[in-house]
Motif scaffolding. Structure first.
Motif, short mmCIF file in Angstrom:
data_model
loop_
_atom_site.label_atom_id
_atom_site.label_comp_id
_atom_site.label_asym_id
_atom_site.label_seq_id
_atom_site.Cartn_x
_atom_site.Cartn_y
_atom_site.Cartn_z
N PRO A 191 64.70 -57.28 -49.08
CA PRO A 191 65.65 -56.25 -48.42
C PRO A 191 65.57 -56.63 -46.86
O PRO A 191 64.87 -57.56 -46.40
CB PRO A 191 65.01 -55.05 -48.46
CG PRO A 191 63.51 -55.17 -48.54
CD PRO A 191 63.68 -56.58 -49.16
N SER A 192 66.42 -56.19 -45.94
CA SER A 192 66.33 -56.17 -44.59
C SER A 192 65.11 -55.40 -44.15
O SER A 192 64.30 -54.82 -44.98
CB SER A 192 67.73 -55.66 -43.86
OG SER A 192 67.85 -54.15 -44.15
N PHE A 193 64.71 -55.60 -43.03
CA PHE A 193 63.56 -54.97 -42.41
C PHE A 193 63.05 -53.50 -43.11
O PHE A 193 63.84 -52.58 -43.04
CB PHE A 193 63.75 -54.74 -40.97
CG PHE A 193 62.20 -53.99 -40.26
CD1 PHE A 193 61.08 -54.94 -40.52
CD2 PHE A 193 62.18 -52.84 -39.81
CE1 PHE A 193 59.72 -54.52 -40.00
CE2 PHE A 193 61.07 -52.25 -39.49
CZ PHE A 193 60.01 -53.09 -39.52
N ASP A 194 61.81 -53.62 -43.98
CA ASP A 194 61.36 -52.43 -44.52
C ASP A 194 60.17 -52.02 -43.94
O ASP A 194 59.16 -52.79 -44.40
CB ASP A 194 61.48 -52.79 -46.04
CG ASP A 194 61.19 -51.56 -46.73
OD1 ASP A 194 59.92 -50.78 -46.34
OD2 ASP A 194 61.56 -51.29 -48.00
N TYR A 195 59.92 -51.37 -43.02
CA TYR A 195 58.51 -51.18 -42.38
C TYR A 195 57.46 -50.66 -43.47
O TYR A 195 56.19 -51.21 -43.39
CB TYR A 195 58.51 -50.11 -41.37
CG TYR A 195 57.42 -49.86 -40.45
CD1 TYR A 195 56.66 -50.89 -39.73
CD2 TYR A 195 56.70 -48.37 -40.64
CE1 TYR A 195 55.50 -50.48 -39.15
CE2 TYR A 195 55.60 -48.34 -39.94
CZ TYR A 195 54.89 -49.29 -39.24
OH TYR A 195 53.59 -48.99 -38.42
N GLU A 196 57.63 -49.84 -44.41
CA GLU A 196 56.61 -49.36 -45.08
C GLU A 196 56.32 -50.43 -46.22
O GLU A 196 55.23 -50.54 -46.39
CB GLU A 196 57.23 -48.13 -46.02
CG GLU A 196 56.54 -47.12 -46.28
CD GLU A 196 56.02 -46.25 -45.14
OE1 GLU A 196 55.17 -45.42 -45.26
OE2 GLU A 196 56.53 -46.20 -43.98
N ARG A 197 57.23 -51.34 -46.61
CA ARG A 197 56.85 -52.45 -47.47
C ARG A 197 56.08 -53.63 -46.74
O ARG A 197 55.10 -54.27 -47.24
CB ARG A 197 58.16 -52.79 -48.15
CG ARG A 197 57.81 -53.65 -49.54
CD ARG A 197 59.13 -53.96 -50.11
NE ARG A 197 58.93 -54.92 -50.95
CZ ARG A 197 59.88 -55.60 -52.00
NH1 ARG A 197 60.89 -55.08 -51.71
NH2 ARG A 197 59.47 -56.43 -52.93
N TRP A 198 56.26 -53.61 -45.60
CA TRP A 198 55.63 -54.52 -44.77
C TRP A 198 54.14 -54.06 -44.67
O TRP A 198 53.32 -54.89 -44.88
CB TRP A 198 56.12 -54.70 -43.12
CG TRP A 198 57.16 -55.59 -43.00
CD1 TRP A 198 58.53 -55.56 -42.59
CD2 TRP A 198 57.12 -57.21 -43.11
NE1 TRP A 198 59.15 -56.47 -42.50
CE2 TRP A 198 58.29 -57.64 -42.65
CE3 TRP A 198 55.88 -58.09 -43.35
CZ2 TRP A 198 58.60 -58.94 -42.77
CZ3 TRP A 198 56.10 -59.33 -43.30
CH2 TRP A 198 57.60 -59.88 -42.90
N LEU A 199 53.92 -52.73 -44.51
CA LEU A 199 52.59 -52.26 -44.15
C LEU A 199 51.84 -52.40 -45.60
O LEU A 199 50.60 -52.97 -45.65
CB LEU A 199 52.54 -50.93 -43.84
CG LEU A 199 53.06 -50.56 -42.60
CD1 LEU A 199 52.69 -48.79 -42.30
CD2 LEU A 199 52.25 -51.38 -41.56
N GLU A 200 52.42 -52.23 -46.69
CA GLU A 200 51.60 -52.10 -48.23
C GLU A 200 51.87 -53.41 -48.79
O GLU A 200 51.22 -53.55 -49.71
CB GLU A 200 52.29 -51.04 -48.81
CG GLU A 200 51.99 -49.63 -48.30
CD GLU A 200 52.19 -48.43 -49.29
OE1 GLU A 200 51.40 -47.28 -49.02
OE2 GLU A 200 52.49 -48.64 -50.30
#
Length: 580
Positions: A191-200
């Motif tokens: 996806p485009s930037f996904d902060y929650e998924r970057w963290l996990e």
């Protein structure tokens, strides 16, 4: 019928299923269906021409045919740029470095390539990379990082560098990738930037580019692996929606990953990142299949909670399910409100409207935080409410939803995807709930553009700031979806978590409601969605342009892919909703 000789070519051999797919297939055959409706079940020239057209110009291609799809739809050539850049490989095993060097030999703009010693293809000594960036690469603009053994697609490194150079605010750009053995690759379409998924998950951290100066700054602050380098660029998740870019398109095939080492390093990087942001949290290791997976457990959001239960179809079983909710509420001193039977009756001449019911419950609630819950959902997790409240701890998060499974063990709700049929599709519905999903999607929290109303946590002030759920345009089917998009238009995030056990039960003997079929009210609301949210329906930022716009989503490749240009996590736009 004799098929043309084109079927023997490598670019066409993947598409002949279109002539024989059964009606329930996820790969649609629109021309064949149109011919059937217009002329009936005949086998003459019209049907043959329709099948041939669908075979040569399909709307989707199977995920297993990604190499043939790549040959048919190569990525566009990189834009000309005067910027120079370097490739840095994490790992220095000679054969792996040679494979990467050969794949990038013709990349325009490549000025240098370096390989760093690494025990796992993720971590490195900061001093080694600093010595390169401040020495041999001191005059370069950008640096592309990947593990040794990465096989770049032709021109892909130049595309990444050009995309970053074209955006003066760009801190980082990441690309899509393949994993797996030749001939059996799996696509990782982000996806485009996904902060929650970057963290996990650190999903794009094995193939990205960033300005040399930002890399030097992160290294001086102690970054010693790919995950810390990335997270240093998103210390402000709101600003990162503008500064972190996703470039759709297969950039490379990645080498195998040491999952245990990656999980450990991601855990450490995410913990350090949240500590620097002063977000109290605990980190738990997850169970990634192809990528690392962790669980971020933040401290609960502050504020009083009202749990608002909408009675479902199984009224007889509601009482024990309500009783199961009380321990979680008692621990935080929350209140429980259940929609009365009288409110379920039509109001005058108006039919039953979930949007109106949710607005009434919000007005009656006393809590700062409102949690809507479908009465047919059974909670099988003591920490379910704390998980939802923890996700709302982030100031930028406005809506938290949850993955719901059915009693049979299938996914009932796994988020929504905007775009199929220029409308709305389900994500991963009817997949096994314990499957990892594409790119381990079901193992980590993520940010879809919208979630359904079955389990929904919001701030009361946000609901009233928007005037509540829209009872006029979306009274029945899409009030929660519209509210999510209106909040997204104001820069807020929607988070979907799989880290709690919600099971949808059905009334004994009651048939499940049909998901498809002609529904005049649904058709009216889809038309309203197209009028208000046509832009996001055409380009859902949480879904990849490489994937087909079919329902269920994530089931096929798009033919052709939608525009493969660098994209931010842009605010949703509509004619009557303005960002603030």
């Amino acid at each position: 019928m004799d098929w043309p000789s084109a079927w023997s070519s490598p670019t066409a051999q993947v598409f002949p299923w279109a002539a024989t797919r059964s009606p329930w297939s996820p790969f649609p055959i629109p021309s064949n269906r149109l011919a059937l409706r217009a002329y009936g079940p005949e086998t003459g020239g019209v049907a043959q021409r329709a099948r041939l057209f669908d075979a040569l110009s399909p709307a989707t291609a199977p995920l297993a045919g990604v190499q043939a799809w790549l040959r048919r739809f190569p990525d566009p050539a990189p834009a000309p740029t005067a910027r120079s850049w370097a490739i840095v490989l994490v790992g220095d095993e000679p054969e792996a470095v040679t494979r990467t060097r050969e794949s990038a030999a013709d990349a325009s703009g490549l000025a240098s390539l370096a390989a760093l010693p690494s025990p796992d293809g993720i971590g490195f000594a900061p001093a080694d990379l600093l010595a390169f960036l401040t020495g041999e690469a001191r005059d370069l603009d950008h640096v592309i990082l990947a593990p040794a053994g990465t096989r770049f697609v032709r021109d892909a490194p130049a595309r990444l560098a050009a995309a970053l150079g074209a955006d003066p605010e760009g801190y980082l750009v990441y690309g899509d990738a393949l994993i797996g053995a030749p001939g059996a690759e799996t696509i990782l379409a982000w996806p485009s930037f996904d902060y929650e998924r970057w963290l996990e998950q650190g999903y794009g951290a094995r193939l990205f580019a960033l300005p040399r100066e930002r890399a030097v700054s992160a290294l001086n602050a102690g970054a010693g692996d790919l995950y810390r380098l990335v997270l240093a660029q998103i210390d402000d998740p709101v600003r990162a929606r503008r500064t972190v870019l996703h470039l759709p398109g297969i950039a490379a095939t990645l080498p195998p990953l040491d999952l245990a080492a990656a999980t450990r390093r991601l855990s450490e990087a995410t913990a350090a990142h949240l500590q620097a942001r002063a977000i109290p949290a605990r980190i738990w290791p997850g169970n990634g299949a192809v990528l690392p997976a962790i669980r971020v457990e933040r401290e609960p959001s502050e504020g009083t909670v009202s749990l608002l239960v909408m009675p479902g179809r199984d009224r007889d079983g509601l009482a024990p399910r309500l009783e199961a909710l009380r321990p979680a509420l008692d621990r935080i001193g929350g209140e429980l409100l259940v929609l009365g039977q009288g409110a379920l009756a039509p109001d005058g001449a108006r039919p039953w409207s979930p949007a109106r019911a949710m607005n009434r419950m919000a007005a009656a609630a006393k809590g700062d935080l409102l949690c809507y819950l479908d009465g047919d959902l059974e909670i099988r997790d003591e920490g379910w409410l704390l998980e939802l409240l923890g996700r709302l701890r982030e100031p930028s998060t406005a809506v938290v939803g949850a993955v719901v499974r059915s009693a049979s063990g299938l996914v009932h709700h796994g988020g929504l995807v905007l775009g199929p049929g220029f409308g709305v599709g389900e994500a991963l519905t009817d997949h096994l709930a314990d499957e990892p999903g594409p790119g381990d999607l079901m193992r980590v929290a993520r940010e879809p553009s919208a979630v359904a109303a079955g389990c929904l946590l919001l701030r009361r002030c946000d609901i009233f700031a928007l005037g509540g759920f829209d009872e006029v345009r979306f009274p029945v089917h899409y009030p929660a979806l519209d509210l999510c998009l209106r909040l997204g238009a104001r820069g807020a995030r929607v988070v979907l978590t799989p880290h709690l056990e919600l099971v949808r039960v059905a009334a004994p003997g009651a048939p499940e409601p049909a998901r498809k079929g002609v529904d005049p009210q649904r058709s009216r609301e889809v038309a309203a969605l197209r009028a208000r949210w046509g832009g996001v329906l055409a380009a859902d930022p949480a879904y990849s342009p490489l994937l087909g716009l079919i329902d269920p989503a994530y089931a096929a490749l798009a033919c052709p892919p939608r525009p493969r240009v660098a994209r931010q996590r842009n605010l949703h736009r509509s004619d009557d909703v303005e960002p603030v």
